[in-house]
Motif scaffolding. Structure first.
Motif, PDB file in Angstrom:
ATOM      1  N   TRP A  27       0.785  -1.146   0.142  1.00 47.18           N
ATOM      2  CA  TRP A  27       0.049   0.146  -0.136  1.00 47.18           C
ATOM      3  C   TRP A  27       1.035   1.592  -0.247  1.00 47.18           C
ATOM      4  CZ3 TRP A  27      -4.659  -1.113  -1.256  1.00 47.18           C
ATOM      5  CH2 TRP A  27      -5.099  -2.107  -1.205  1.00 47.18           C
ATOM      6  N   VAL A  28       2.294   1.050   0.868  1.00 43.69           N
ATOM      7  CA  VAL A  28       2.888   2.510   0.435  1.00 43.69           C
ATOM      8  C   VAL A  28       2.981   2.589  -0.744  1.00 43.69           C
ATOM      9  CG1 VAL A  28       5.121   3.382   1.246  1.00 43.69           C
ATOM     10  CG2 VAL A  28       3.210   2.330   2.917  1.00 43.69           C
ATOM     11  N   ALA A  29       3.848   1.239  -1.756  1.00 43.40           N
ATOM     12  CA  ALA A  29       3.768   1.866  -3.065  1.00 43.40           C
ATOM     13  C   ALA A  29       3.474   1.884  -3.538  1.00 43.40           C
ATOM     14  CB  ALA A  29       4.264  -0.198  -2.795  1.00 43.40           C
ATOM     15  N   LYS A  30       1.937   1.633  -3.961  1.00 46.86           N
ATOM     16  CA  LYS A  30       1.011   2.077  -4.686  1.00 46.86           C
ATOM     17  C   LYS A  30       0.559   3.776  -4.154  1.00 46.86           C
ATOM     18  CE  LYS A  30      -2.854   1.107  -6.782  1.00 46.86           C
ATOM     19  NZ  LYS A  30      -3.852   2.613  -6.438  1.00 46.86           N
ATOM     20  N   LEU A  31       0.228   3.868  -2.419  1.00 44.36           N
ATOM     21  CA  LEU A  31       0.609   5.348  -3.447  1.00 44.36           C
ATOM     22  C   LEU A  31       1.400   6.416  -3.162  1.00 44.36           C
ATOM     23  CD1 LEU A  31      -0.929   5.145   0.495  1.00 44.36           C
ATOM     24  CD2 LEU A  31      -1.985   5.864  -1.264  1.00 44.36           C
ATOM     25  N   LEU A  32       2.791   5.798  -3.022  1.00 45.57           N
ATOM     26  CA  LEU A  32       3.323   6.808  -4.481  1.00 45.57           C
ATOM     27  C   LEU A  32       3.820   6.713  -5.250  1.00 45.57           C
ATOM     28  CD1 LEU A  32       6.721   5.659  -1.794  1.00 45.57           C
ATOM     29  CD2 LEU A  32       5.617   8.014  -1.671  1.00 45.57           C
ATOM     30  N   THR A  33       3.315   5.176  -5.956  1.00 47.39           N
ATOM     31  CA  THR A  33       3.137   5.458  -7.742  1.00 47.39           C
ATOM     32  C   THR A  33       1.933   6.385  -8.185  1.00 47.39           C
ATOM     33  OG1 THR A  33       2.174   3.532  -7.235  1.00 47.39           O
ATOM     34  CG2 THR A  33       4.286   3.009  -7.925  1.00 47.39           C
ATOM     35  N   THR A  34       0.892   6.377  -7.509  1.00 51.12           N
ATOM     36  CA  THR A  34      -0.184   7.050  -7.373  1.00 51.12           C
ATOM     37  C   THR A  34       0.412   8.231  -7.526  1.00 51.12           C
ATOM     38  OG1 THR A  34      -1.200   7.408  -5.245  1.00 51.12           O
ATOM     39  CG2 THR A  34      -1.944   5.847  -6.915  1.00 51.12           C
ATOM     40  N   CYS A  35       0.481   8.989  -6.742  1.00 49.82           N
ATOM     41  CA  CYS A  35       1.271  10.381  -6.519  1.00 49.82           C
ATOM     42  C   CYS A  35       1.855  10.637  -7.974  1.00 49.82           C
ATOM     43  CB  CYS A  35       1.778  10.901  -4.452  1.00 49.82           C
ATOM     44  SG  CYS A  35       2.133  11.895  -4.558  1.00 49.82           S
ATOM     45  N   GLY A  36       3.367   9.737  -7.902  1.00 50.66           N
ATOM     46  CA  GLY A  36       4.145  10.076  -8.969  1.00 50.66           C
ATOM     47  C   GLY A  36       3.505  10.697 -10.038  1.00 50.66           C
ATOM     48  N   GLY A  37       2.999   9.196 -10.341  1.00 58.25           N
ATOM     49  CA  GLY A  37       2.480   9.356 -11.857  1.00 58.25           C
ATOM     50  C   GLY A  37       1.509  10.380 -11.845  1.00 58.25           C
ATOM     51  N   GLU A  38       0.897  10.832 -11.172  1.00 57.31           N
ATOM     52  CA  GLU A  38       0.116  12.748 -11.080  1.00 57.31           C
ATOM     53  C   GLU A  38       1.472  13.892 -11.397  1.00 57.31           C
ATOM     54  OE1 GLU A  38      -3.242  15.049 -11.311  1.00 57.31           O
ATOM     55  OE2 GLU A  38      -3.715  12.771 -10.551  1.00 57.31           O
ATOM     56  N   ALA A  39       1.873  13.412 -10.572  1.00 56.71           N
ATOM     57  CA  ALA A  39       3.175  14.342 -10.902  1.00 56.71           C
ATOM     58  C   ALA A  39       4.243  15.258 -12.014  1.00 56.71           C
ATOM     59  CB  ALA A  39       4.333  14.746  -9.421  1.00 56.71           C
ATOM     60  N   VAL A  40       4.407  13.522 -11.809  1.00 57.50           N
ATOM     61  CA  VAL A  40       5.484  13.502 -13.586  1.00 57.50           C
ATOM     62  C   VAL A  40       4.319  13.905 -14.874  1.00 57.50           C
ATOM     63  CG1 VAL A  40       6.170  11.863 -15.060  1.00 57.50           C
ATOM     64  CG2 VAL A  40       6.521  11.390 -12.673  1.00 57.50           C
ATOM     65  N   SER A  41       3.249  12.791 -14.901  1.00 52.28           N
ATOM     66  CA  SER A  41       2.119  13.651 -15.611  1.00 52.28           C
ATOM     67  C   SER A  41       2.145  14.962 -15.477  1.00 52.28           C
ATOM     68  CB  SER A  41       0.741  12.753 -15.700  1.00 52.28           C
ATOM     69  OG  SER A  41       0.168  13.151 -16.263  1.00 52.28           O
ATOM     70  N   ASP A  42       1.772  16.238 -14.622  1.00 56.05           N
ATOM     71  CA  ASP A  42       1.452  17.700 -14.926  1.00 56.05           C
ATOM     72  C   ASP A  42       2.541  18.080 -15.684  1.00 56.05           C
ATOM     73  OD1 ASP A  42      -0.614  16.480 -14.298  1.00 56.05           O
ATOM     74  OD2 ASP A  42      -0.956  17.089 -11.483  1.00 56.05           O
ATOM     75  N   TYR A  43       3.989  17.599 -14.505  1.00 53.21           N
ATOM     76  CA  TYR A  43       5.160  18.033 -14.944  1.00 53.21           C
ATOM     77  C   TYR A  43       5.130  17.738 -16.739  1.00 53.21           C
ATOM     78  CZ  TYR A  43      10.153  18.672 -15.908  1.00 53.21           C
ATOM     79  OH  TYR A  43      11.173  19.467 -16.060  1.00 53.21           O
ATOM     80  N   LEU A  44       5.171  16.643 -17.253  1.00 48.31           N
ATOM     81  CA  LEU A  44       5.172  16.556 -18.895  1.00 48.31           C
ATOM     82  C   LEU A  44       4.470  17.467 -19.282  1.00 48.31           C
ATOM     83  CD1 LEU A  44       5.567  12.527 -19.529  1.00 48.31           C
ATOM     84  CD2 LEU A  44       7.467  14.060 -19.281  1.00 48.31           C
ATOM     85  N   ALA A  45       3.275  18.001 -19.012  1.00 54.21           N
ATOM     86  CA  ALA A  45       2.166  18.564 -19.287  1.00 54.21           C
ATOM     87  C   ALA A  45       2.484  20.066 -19.957  1.00 54.21           C
ATOM     88  CB  ALA A  45       0.925  18.428 -19.344  1.00 54.21           C
ATOM     89  N   LEU A  46       3.398  20.190 -18.742  1.00 53.48           N
ATOM     90  CA  LEU A  46       4.269  22.151 -18.706  1.00 53.48           C
ATOM     91  C   LEU A  46       4.579  22.181 -20.149  1.00 53.48           C
ATOM     92  CD1 LEU A  46       5.217  22.328 -15.136  1.00 53.48           C
ATOM     93  CD2 LEU A  46       2.748  22.909 -15.995  1.00 53.48           C
ATOM     94  N   GLY A  47       5.055  21.250 -20.407  1.00 55.10           N
ATOM     95  CA  GLY A  47       6.016  21.198 -21.471  1.00 55.10           C
ATOM     96  C   GLY A  47       5.398  20.975 -23.362  1.00 55.10           C
ATOM     97  N   ASN A  48       5.609  20.913 -23.926  1.00 53.17           N
ATOM     98  CA  ASN A  48       5.654  20.066 -25.531  1.00 53.17           C
ATOM     99  C   ASN A  48       4.339  19.266 -24.921  1.00 53.17           C
ATOM    100  OD1 ASN A  48       4.974  18.495 -27.914  1.00 53.17           O
ATOM    101  ND2 ASN A  48       5.419  20.500 -28.799  1.00 53.17           N
TER     102      ASN A  48
END
Length: 279
Positions: A27-48
């Protein structure tokens, strides 16, 4: 050469369970991946955005090939795919809102229907939704389809509560934290079916983790604290890598090859061990 032969050569059938045992660190890993997935996708959306979409799709393809090429559970391969799906699922859900114009309520409903359909097809085909049954390639396909739907649904649901309902990201995260306690308490005290309890909690981990990621990463004008999606993505990715490395070395989350008779009769969580389960 037949197509079935080519498929088996490319992705061999599993010889053991392809998903981890459900311990607390899952559950720790699952929460971290959900958190990271949101952050990575949002960061990639800042560029092209086109480049970002290609990167997300590329990560997903690489992780899919790696995971399906293994014949048993491998922590690095499994969590790489979970992380890639978290990133890609966020991007797809956001694209339906931003570019197709579907409101958050609509995308939430859409992914809820997709998830329900995936569950129905899986159960209709295999007769079980237990993750301890992921010992064939077909069941693994159903499993990852469901995982993708849960990530996309969670993204839409988190945005819906934060934006449409006006709760903001922190209040949404707190709300989902209490919601995720419902299946645990219902299983522990009231005998809720453990497969139902697992998937209930699994779905809620997505909006919970995504809401925290948005709270830390989004600017103050959007109810965040402005730490930055890029920084959140880096920190969480490092945390995931450390945790997965620990699991790979210790092998604490390997499902037992043969479960005892008592566990087969009740293959779910043993009393007093809420974190473990036979989901």
């Amino acid at each position: 050469m037949s197509s079935d032969t080519r498929r088996v050569q490319l992705f061999p059938e599993p010889v053991a369970a392809k998903v981890p045992e459900i311990i607390f660190l899952f559950w720790v890993a699952k929460l971290l991946t959900t958190c990271g997935g949101e952050a990575v996708s949002d960061y990639l959306a800042l560029g092209n955005r086109q480049v970002g979409a290609v990167v997300e799709a590329g990560l997903l393809v690489i992780a899919l090939v790696w995971q399906f090429s293994t014949r048993r559970y491998v922590a690095a391969a499994y969590w790489s795919l979970a992380y890639a799906i978290a990133i890609f699922g966020t991007g797809v859900s956001d694209a339906l809102h931003l570019f197709v114009g579907i409101p958050y309520a609509g995308t939430t409903l859409l992914w809820a229907v997709v998830l329900a359909l995936a569950f129905w097809l899986w159960h209709r085909s295999e007769g079980t939704l237990s993750i301890h049954s992921i010992v064939t390639q077909r069941r693994e396909v159903y499993y990852w389809i469901v995982v993708f739907a849960t990530f996309a649904l969670g993204t839409a649901l988190g945005d819906f509560t934060a934006s449409v309902l006006g709760l903001g990201y922190l209040a949404s995260a707190i709300m989902f934290f209490f919601i995720i306690l419902i299946p645990a308490v219902a299983w522990w005290r009231f005998g809720l079916n453990s497969v139902v309890a697992f998937w209930f909690a699994y779905v809620v981990t997505r909006p919970l983790g995504a809401s925290f990621a948005d709270y830390f990463g989004r600017p103050r004008s959007l109810s965040g604290i402005g730490f930055g999606s890029g920084r959140v993505a880096v920190i969480v990715t490092i945390a995931v890598a450390i945790l997965v490395g620990y699991l790979a070395v210790t092998r604490r989350d390997i499902q037992p090859a043969v479960r005892p008779a008592s566990a087969r009769m009740n293959p779910e969580m043993a009393p007093g061990k809420v974190a473990r389960g036979g989901y």
